[in-house]
Design a protein around this motif. Structure first.
Motif, PDB file in Angstrom:
ATOM      1  N   PHE A  99     -14.395  68.143   0.268  1.00 60.10           N
ATOM      2  CA  PHE A  99     -15.114  67.689  -0.915  1.00 60.10           C
ATOM      3  C   PHE A  99     -14.702  68.573  -2.070  1.00 60.10           C
ATOM      4  O   PHE A  99     -14.675  69.783  -1.964  1.00 60.10           O
ATOM      5  CB  PHE A  99     -16.610  67.765  -0.695  1.00 60.10           C
ATOM      6  CG  PHE A  99     -17.004  67.357   0.685  1.00 60.10           C
ATOM      7  CD1 PHE A  99     -16.607  66.130   1.194  1.00 60.10           C
ATOM      8  CD2 PHE A  99     -17.726  68.213   1.493  1.00 60.10           C
ATOM      9  CE1 PHE A  99     -16.941  65.759   2.478  1.00 60.10           C
ATOM     10  CE2 PHE A  99     -18.068  67.842   2.776  1.00 60.10           C
ATOM     11  CZ  PHE A  99     -17.675  66.617   3.270  1.00 60.10           C
ATOM     12  N   VAL A 100     -14.378  67.925  -3.173  1.00 60.12           N
ATOM     13  CA  VAL A 100     -13.847  68.674  -4.307  1.00 60.12           C
ATOM     14  C   VAL A 100     -14.921  68.822  -5.365  1.00 60.12           C
ATOM     15  O   VAL A 100     -15.447  67.827  -5.854  1.00 60.12           O
ATOM     16  CB  VAL A 100     -12.628  67.932  -4.882  1.00 60.12           C
ATOM     17  CG1 VAL A 100     -12.049  68.714  -6.038  1.00 60.12           C
ATOM     18  CG2 VAL A 100     -11.587  67.732  -3.804  1.00 60.12           C
ATOM     19  N   ASP A 101     -15.284  70.037  -5.703  1.00 60.05           N
ATOM     20  CA  ASP A 101     -16.261  70.224  -6.776  1.00 60.05           C
ATOM     21  C   ASP A 101     -15.542  70.622  -8.058  1.00 60.05           C
ATOM     22  O   ASP A 101     -14.323  70.705  -8.113  1.00 60.05           O
ATOM     23  CB  ASP A 101     -17.338  71.239  -6.366  1.00 60.05           C
ATOM     24  CG  ASP A 101     -16.746  72.603  -6.071  1.00 60.05           C
ATOM     25  OD1 ASP A 101     -15.620  72.867  -6.500  1.00 60.05           O
ATOM     26  OD2 ASP A 101     -17.428  73.394  -5.392  1.00 60.05           O
ATOM     27  N   ASP A 102     -16.322  70.853  -9.089  1.00 60.02           N
ATOM     28  CA  ASP A 102     -15.725  71.122 -10.412  1.00 60.02           C
ATOM     29  C   ASP A 102     -14.779  72.310 -10.389  1.00 60.02           C
ATOM     30  O   ASP A 102     -13.709  72.276 -10.976  1.00 60.02           O
ATOM     31  CB  ASP A 102     -16.842  71.368 -11.424  1.00 60.02           C
ATOM     32  CG  ASP A 102     -17.595  70.095 -11.692  1.00 60.02           C
ATOM     33  OD1 ASP A 102     -17.221  69.383 -12.616  1.00 60.02           O
ATOM     34  OD2 ASP A 102     -18.540  69.797 -10.926  1.00 60.02           O
ATOM     35  N   LEU A 122     -12.225  63.700  -9.718  1.00 59.38           N
ATOM     36  CA  LEU A 122     -12.945  64.215  -8.555  1.00 59.38           C
ATOM     37  C   LEU A 122     -13.021  63.150  -7.470  1.00 59.38           C
ATOM     38  O   LEU A 122     -12.809  63.410  -6.289  1.00 59.38           O
ATOM     39  CB  LEU A 122     -14.357  64.647  -8.955  1.00 59.38           C
ATOM     40  CG  LEU A 122     -14.451  65.985  -9.697  1.00 59.38           C
ATOM     41  CD1 LEU A 122     -15.814  66.151 -10.350  1.00 59.38           C
ATOM     42  CD2 LEU A 122     -14.193  67.140  -8.738  1.00 59.38           C
ATOM     43  N   TYR A 151     -22.978  69.204  -4.814  1.00 56.68           N
ATOM     44  CA  TYR A 151     -21.939  69.027  -3.803  1.00 56.68           C
ATOM     45  C   TYR A 151     -22.423  69.414  -2.411  1.00 56.68           C
ATOM     46  O   TYR A 151     -23.249  70.309  -2.262  1.00 56.68           O
ATOM     47  CB  TYR A 151     -20.698  69.833  -4.184  1.00 56.68           C
ATOM     48  CG  TYR A 151     -20.113  69.352  -5.472  1.00 56.68           C
ATOM     49  CD1 TYR A 151     -19.375  68.179  -5.516  1.00 56.68           C
ATOM     50  CD2 TYR A 151     -20.348  70.039  -6.662  1.00 56.68           C
ATOM     51  CE1 TYR A 151     -18.862  67.710  -6.707  1.00 56.68           C
ATOM     52  CE2 TYR A 151     -19.829  69.573  -7.860  1.00 56.68           C
ATOM     53  CZ  TYR A 151     -19.087  68.398  -7.883  1.00 56.68           C
ATOM     54  OH  TYR A 151     -18.594  67.920  -9.061  1.00 56.68           O
ATOM     55  N   ILE A 184     -20.693  63.390  -7.161  1.00 58.07           N
ATOM     56  CA  ILE A 184     -19.870  63.808  -8.296  1.00 58.07           C
ATOM     57  C   ILE A 184     -20.609  63.597  -9.612  1.00 58.07           C
ATOM     58  O   ILE A 184     -20.647  64.476 -10.457  1.00 58.07           O
ATOM     59  CB  ILE A 184     -18.527  63.050  -8.285  1.00 58.07           C
ATOM     60  CG1 ILE A 184     -17.695  63.516  -7.081  1.00 58.07           C
ATOM     61  CG2 ILE A 184     -17.765  63.281  -9.574  1.00 58.07           C
ATOM     62  CD1 ILE A 184     -16.476  62.669  -6.800  1.00 58.07           C
ATOM     63  N   ARG A 214     -13.228  63.618 -15.668  1.00 55.15           N
ATOM     64  CA  ARG A 214     -13.333  64.530 -14.516  1.00 55.15           C
ATOM     65  C   ARG A 214     -13.893  63.791 -13.299  1.00 55.15           C
ATOM     66  O   ARG A 214     -13.435  63.960 -12.184  1.00 55.15           O
ATOM     67  CB  ARG A 214     -14.262  65.697 -14.862  1.00 55.15           C
ATOM     68  CG  ARG A 214     -13.670  66.690 -15.838  1.00 55.15           C
ATOM     69  CD  ARG A 214     -14.639  67.851 -16.041  1.00 55.15           C
ATOM     70  NE  ARG A 214     -14.709  68.718 -14.873  1.00 55.15           N
ATOM     71  CZ  ARG A 214     -13.929  69.774 -14.692  1.00 55.15           C
ATOM     72  NH1 ARG A 214     -13.031  70.082 -15.605  1.00 55.15           N
ATOM     73  NH2 ARG A 214     -14.027  70.509 -13.610  1.00 55.15           N
ATOM     74  N   THR A 215     -14.894  62.955 -13.581  1.00 56.57           N
ATOM     75  CA  THR A 215     -15.516  62.191 -12.499  1.00 56.57           C
ATOM     76  C   THR A 215     -14.478  61.419 -11.702  1.00 56.57           C
ATOM     77  O   THR A 215     -14.450  61.429 -10.481  1.00 56.57           O
ATOM     78  CB  THR A 215     -16.515  61.186 -13.104  1.00 56.57           C
ATOM     79  OG1 THR A 215     -17.320  61.878 -14.043  1.00 56.57           O
ATOM     80  CG2 THR A 215     -17.363  60.541 -12.045  1.00 56.57           C
TER      81      THR A 215
END
Lengths: 233, 340
Positions: A189-192, A180, B202, B197, A176-177
């Motif tokens: 910005f892309v979060d989970d 991302l 965030y 991340i 995932r890291t």
């Protein structure tokens, strides 16, 4: 095919850069005798030069001036020095861009591509459009298209980026890291949660093409693209 | 004058005693004429006072110097008076000054060498770091994530060393110009995306896109990097956001970084800007060097930015940078042209 000349005195960095740049379909030329950089240039006429600042005998600025005296080809500096002064020096000595160490392959490749495009026109690049292919599935990251067995699905930018990464490492788990990091850009910005949304969308696009269950979730780690469809369909 | 008089007190006493003694002897020897005796005493006293006056006059610069301390080191070699005592003092001060200067030069060059060495060393370390960085960039095994994290940390550490070493030669290394705040904020966030991340924290950005401030882009980015690193470090496992926002306080632009992390204990608040001060968190987070906020304050001071910090334990921390010299905002499209 464009030829890129690498002038870097650290053999390891040189080797890593070389193998990575070659993966993208460029020819590389590594300078081993730092007294004769300009001779190498004359003999081989590269399309672009990657130049380190700290070199034995003469520094990169010197060689940059030497090359500039005879050619207008793009020159990109690669250096550990990141002060404004050094960057100004580089640009004033005729360089086109400046990349600081430690750097990402993606940045280097992107800059190489953009400078080549700018210097030699975009027609040359179109012939080398990037495609990622795996088990019959073809992704065109620049056109934002995914095709399979003659069918085509249109993707959003982020979906294409996500698929590109997954297809490059198809069959293996991508964390995932890493996804991302790939999706995270200057403005967004892309979060989970957002990543989950994109994954769902990509699954939907795959479904449009008649592919189901190919994008697996690996609990606690990331995602994996499996060829559930097989070559023959 | 006072010093001079104090210095002469023993002489005055001796002189008085002598006078009494001599007059006493005359008296015992049988002389009865008081007027003659008094006349002799007066003459002697006049001579004595004359001597004192002469002495004071010729030595006054010497005494002046002893009374009033020097304001600068260079004052000690200024020549004053031709009196032998004064000359001897001059000689003494001159040699002392010379020795002192010599020693200062010695240490100055030592420090300069050291800074040069550190600079070179940091740059040398960047090459192996780049090699590690490049080697693991395409590796997917979870172990490489951890190596990547550590190598990022080394990179950050090297940056801090470089900036600390450079702080002393700050004047040669900064250039104030209009800087678009939003651009710098996004650039720094981009540079630190790995950090965000990995820690599952965030950013949320509410910085006015047209806001321009007078600053040095590189140093401002460094300051912001330090603030973000802190904010992320102390918000880990809270799953909260870090909010970056800008607003105007009168004529001054303010950039605010807020985290909702563990906060800083009240007793530590006063001292967070001191060098090497790590406070309570330092013991819990071994990475705290105590240099981050110190560097932030030092750099801001030199850039003429104010720094404010408020914090509540368990609630989070807010750091504000106040840009004390505003420039009028530039329309967005215009500056994009200018960048090319």
């Amino acid at each position: 095919m464009s030829t890129i000349m690498i002038v870097e005195d650290d053999p390891k960095i040189c080797e890593l850069l070389q193998s990575h740049i070659e993966k993208y379909g460029y020819q590389t030329l590594v300078v081993s005798d730092f007294e004769r950089v300009i001779d190498y240039f004359h003999e081989n006429r590269p399309d672009l030069v990657l130049l380190d600042v700290n070199l034995p005998s003469f520094d990169g600025y010197y060689w940059c001036r030497q090359i500039r005296a005879v050619s207008t080809c793009p020159i990109l500096f690669i250096s550990a020095r990141e002060s404004k002064m050094d960057q100004v020096m580089a640009l004033e000595n005729g360089a086109d861009d400046y990349i600081t160490k430690p750097f990402y392959y993606e940045v280097v490749i992107a800059k190489i591509r953009s400078h080549l495009r700018r210097a030699y026109g975009s027609y040359a690049m179109q012939a080398e459009e990037k495609t990622v292919e795996w088990s019959g599935l073809i992704l065109y990251p620049e056109r934002l298209e995914l095709s399979w067995k003659g069918q085509t699905a249109h993707l959003a930018k982020k979906e294409a980026m996500l698929l590109e990464k997954l297809m490059e490492r198809s069959g293996r788990v991508v964390s995932r890291t890493r996804l991302l990091e790939k999706l995270w850009d200057d403005q967004q910005f892309v979060d989970d949660n957002t990543l989950n949304v994109y994954v769902t969308r990509v699954r939907k696009k795959l479904k449009e093409l008649g592919i189901e269950g190919a994008l697996e979730t690996v609990r606690g780690t990331g995602y994996r693209l499996k060829a559930t469809w097989g070559e023959q369909g | 004058m006072r010093l001079f008089l104090r210095e002469q007190i023993p002489l005055l006493i001796i002189y008085g005693l002598q006078l009494v003694l001599i007059l006493g002897i005359y008296r015992l020897a049988g002389f009865q004429n008081w007027w003659i005796a008094l006349y002799a005493a007066l003459l002697s006293a006049v001579l004595f006072v004359g001597y004192l006056c002469y002495r004071y006059w010729s030595l006054r610069s010497f005494y002046y110097r002893l009374t009033f301390p020097m304001e600068t080191l260079d004052e000690s070699i200024r020549d004053r008076g031709g009196n032998p005592l004064s000359k001897a003092l001059n000689e003494l001060l001159k040699t002392q000054y010379q020795h002192y200067k010599g020693e200062l030069h010695h240490y100055e060059s030592k420090i300069r060498n050291h800074v040069t060495f550190i600079n070179q060393w940091v740059h040398q370390m960047k090459t192996p770091l780049s090699v590690i960085h490049l080697t693991i960039q395409d590796e997917d095994d979870p172990i490489f994530d951890s190596i990547r994290e550590e190598s990022d940390r080394i990179g950050k550490g090297l940056e801090t060393v470089l900036h600390t070493a450079r702080l002393d030669s700050f004047e040669q290394d900064f250039h104030v110009e209009p800087v678009r705040l939003n651009t710098v904020v996004h650039q720094v966030i981009q540079e630190n995306k790995g950090l965000f991340i990995r820690n599952r924290v965030y950013p949320e950005v509410y910085v006015d896109e047209t806001l321009t401030v007078e600053s040095d882009e590189k140093w401002l980015a460094f300051v912001l990097g330090q603030l973000l690193t802190n904010a992320v470090k102390y918000s880990v496992e809270t799953g909260e956001k870090i909010v970056l926002s800008s607003w105007m306080r009168g004529p001054h632009a303010v950039l605010q970084v807020t985290d909702y992390g563990i906060g800083i204990p009240k007793k530590d608040l006063q001292r967070v800007f001191e060098p090497y001060f790590t406070g309570e968190h330092g013991r819990k987070y071994p990475e705290s060097t105590g240099m981050g906020l110190y560097l932030v304050r030092e750099v801001c001071r030199r850039l003429n930015h104010g720094v404010e910090l408020t914090s509540k334990v368990g609630k989070g921390t807010t750091v504000r940078i106040i840009f004390l010299s505003p420039v009028p905002p530039v329309p967005l499209h215009e500056s994009k042209e200018g960048l090319r």
